[in-house]
Design a protein around this motif. Structure first.
Motif, PDB file in Angstrom:
ATOM      1  N   ALA A   1      -5.325 -10.691  13.747  1.00 27.88           N
ATOM      2  CA  ALA A   1      -3.947  -9.995  13.618  1.00 27.88           C
ATOM      3  C   ALA A   1      -3.714  -9.751  12.361  1.00 27.88           C
ATOM      4  N   TYR A   2      -4.016 -10.953  11.270  1.00 26.98           N
ATOM      5  CA  TYR A   2      -3.742 -10.676  10.111  1.00 26.98           C
ATOM      6  C   TYR A   2      -4.572  -9.368   9.221  1.00 26.98           C
ATOM      7  N   GLN A   3      -5.673  -9.451   9.835  1.00 26.07           N
ATOM      8  CA  GLN A   3      -6.809  -8.309   9.280  1.00 26.07           C
ATOM      9  C   GLN A   3      -6.062  -7.083   9.767  1.00 26.07           C
ATOM     10  N   GLN A   4      -5.603  -6.796  10.903  1.00 20.27           N
ATOM     11  CA  GLN A   4      -4.802  -5.615  11.417  1.00 20.27           C
ATOM     12  C   GLN A   4      -3.626  -5.297  10.553  1.00 20.27           C
ATOM     13  N   VAL A   5      -2.931  -6.377  10.133  1.00 24.60           N
ATOM     14  CA  VAL A   5      -1.790  -5.886   9.240  1.00 24.60           C
ATOM     15  C   VAL A   5      -2.020  -5.367   7.980  1.00 24.60           C
ATOM     16  N   ILE A   6      -3.372  -6.032   7.410  1.00 27.64           N
ATOM     17  CA  ILE A   6      -3.924  -5.421   6.138  1.00 27.64           C
ATOM     18  C   ILE A   6      -4.292  -4.155   6.394  1.00 27.64           C
ATOM     19  N   ALA A   7      -5.113  -3.836   7.393  1.00 27.06           N
ATOM     20  CA  ALA A   7      -5.636  -2.570   7.587  1.00 27.06           C
ATOM     21  C   ALA A   7      -4.576  -1.578   7.903  1.00 27.06           C
ATOM     22  N   ASN A   8      -3.443  -1.551   8.400  1.00 27.05           N
ATOM     23  CA  ASN A   8      -2.479  -0.917   8.826  1.00 27.05           C
ATOM     24  C   ASN A   8      -1.606  -0.376   7.963  1.00 27.05           C
ATOM     25  N   TYR A   9      -1.263  -1.542   7.176  1.00 25.84           N
ATOM     26  CA  TYR A   9      -0.106  -1.474   6.074  1.00 25.84           C
ATOM     27  C   TYR A   9      -0.609  -1.960   4.719  1.00 25.84           C
ATOM     28  N   PRO A  10      -1.481  -1.334   4.251  1.00 25.54           N
ATOM     29  CA  PRO A  10      -1.780  -1.731   2.797  1.00 25.54           C
ATOM     30  C   PRO A  10      -0.765  -1.455   1.493  1.00 25.54           C
ATOM     31  N   ASN A  11      -0.767  -2.074   0.741  1.00 25.79           N
ATOM     32  CA  ASN A  11       0.206  -1.674  -0.355  1.00 25.79           C
ATOM     33  C   ASN A  11       1.653  -1.840   0.168  1.00 25.79           C
ATOM     34  N   THR A  12       1.716  -2.922   1.077  1.00 25.62           N
ATOM     35  CA  THR A  12       3.235  -3.365   1.368  1.00 25.62           C
ATOM     36  C   THR A  12       3.268  -4.662   1.032  1.00 25.62           C
ATOM     37  N   PRO A  13       4.584  -5.237   0.767  1.00 20.07           N
ATOM     38  CA  PRO A  13       4.639  -6.929   0.714  1.00 20.07           C
ATOM     39  C   PRO A  13       3.878  -7.867   1.974  1.00 20.07           C
ATOM     40  N   ALA A  14       4.158  -7.048   3.083  1.00 22.10           N
ATOM     41  CA  ALA A  14       3.608  -8.027   4.203  1.00 22.10           C
ATOM     42  C   ALA A  14       2.278  -7.930   4.142  1.00 22.10           C
ATOM     43  N   GLY A  15       1.645  -6.527   3.744  1.00 21.22           N
ATOM     44  CA  GLY A  15       0.291  -6.575   3.603  1.00 21.22           C
ATOM     45  C   GLY A  15      -0.499  -7.616   2.630  1.00 21.22           C
ATOM     46  N   ALA A  16       0.415  -7.590   1.295  1.00 20.73           N
ATOM     47  CA  ALA A  16      -0.368  -8.714   0.460  1.00 20.73           C
ATOM     48  C   ALA A  16      -0.087 -10.199   1.103  1.00 20.73           C
ATOM     49  N   ASP A  17       1.086 -10.470   1.723  1.00 16.68           N
ATOM     50  CA  ASP A  17       1.281 -11.825   2.379  1.00 16.68           C
ATOM     51  C   ASP A  17       0.159 -11.980   3.252  1.00 16.68           C
TER      52      ASP A  17
END
Length: 278
Positions: free
Chosen positions: A66-82
């Motif tokens: 699930a964390y990898q999905q956040v990174i893939a779908n929303y790069p360059n966002t604060p949530a993506g960094a977290d």
């Protein structure tokens, strides 16, 4: 000679002439400004909406996938960094220390100015410790303490150095690090831990006592009884040994010599008194 009156100015006429001459340029500038405003507002709306969606997805994520999905779908966002930090934690919990360290490297490279860079480096050092690479972990802890002295991780990085140095039996270095924590970060929570460690880290014997080659031979009770007296050098050596804590209890010395030529009896009933402060 009469002067000619100045020509009258018609403001409305001049404005109309100006408009007719430059109306194309004026309209173009207004359109550009309007488009810039609309674009900025649209971008802010899109960014806020995207960041909100990323935060919602991160809040519901509970696994590494699930964390990898956040990174893939929303790069360059604060949530993506977290999400990188949470992914590294999940990998560490699965004992995938190499993968966790790689994830933290990516986070630092993509977000070099992030406020949690020092936290990511602390996690990298912890992973290296878990892999038995204590020298590399110690190097990272030292780097954190020197590069981020005002970070909340700085005193913790110093204290982590103490544990590693103690495990390597580098006691004097560990004591110096504890003293640094007490000096620079006396108000932090970790100062209490450092004070406790400093109490437990006893100075090495070599730093307390002279070398064995320079210590004069101690006088035993039998030698003293046989000779009947002791020279001032011998008595000084015995008293120094008592202060160092190596003289057995109940040793009787008879001291004679100038300038008084009188005999003085010294009985050390409890040699530990000589080690007590004050």
């Amino acid at each position: 000679m009469p002067t000619a009156p100045p020509p009258s100015r018609d403001a409305a006429l001049e404005t109309r002439v100006f408009w007719e001459r430059f109306k194309t340029e004026i309209i173009a500038v207004l359109i550009i400004v309007l488009l810039a405003i609309v674009g900025f507002v649209g971008y802010r709306f899109y960014s806020d909406h995207r960041a909100a969606a990323a935060s919602a997805l991160l809040a519901s994520a509970k696994s590494a996938e699930a964390y990898q999905q956040v990174i893939a779908n929303y790069p360059n966002t604060p949530a993506g960094a977290d999400a990188y930090l949470l992914l590294a934690e999940a990998q560490r919990n699965e004992r995938k220390f190499t993968e966790a360290t790689g994830t933290l490297h990516v986070f630092i490279n993509k977000n070099p100015n992030h406020e949690l860079v020092s936290t990511a480096k602390m996690a990298m050092a912890a992973n290296l410790e878990s892999m038995g690479k204590n020298d590399e972990a110690l190097s990272i802890y030292q780097q954190i303490a020197s590069m981020y002295p005002n970070s909340f991780n700085a005193p913790l990085a110093l204290l982590s150095q103490v544990y590693l140095l103690k495990s390597k039996n580098r006691i004097e270095e560990a004591r110096r690090v504890c003293e640094t924590i007490l000096t620079r970060y006396r108000e932090s929570f970790w100062a209490g831990e450092a004070a406790q460690e400093l109490r437990l880290l006893k100075p090495s014997v070599s730093s307390q006592l002279p070398s064995a080659q320079t210590i004069p031979p101690l006088l035993t009770a039998a030698e003293l009884n046989a000779s009947g007296c002791a020279t001032s050098e011998q008595s000084g050596a015995a008293i120094g040994a008592a202060e160092a804590g190596v003289l057995p209890p109940r040793v009787r010395l008879r001291l004679v010599g100038p300038p008084s030529q009188r005999t003085a009896d010294y009985r050390f009933e409890n040699w530990k008194r000589f080690r007590a402060p004050g």
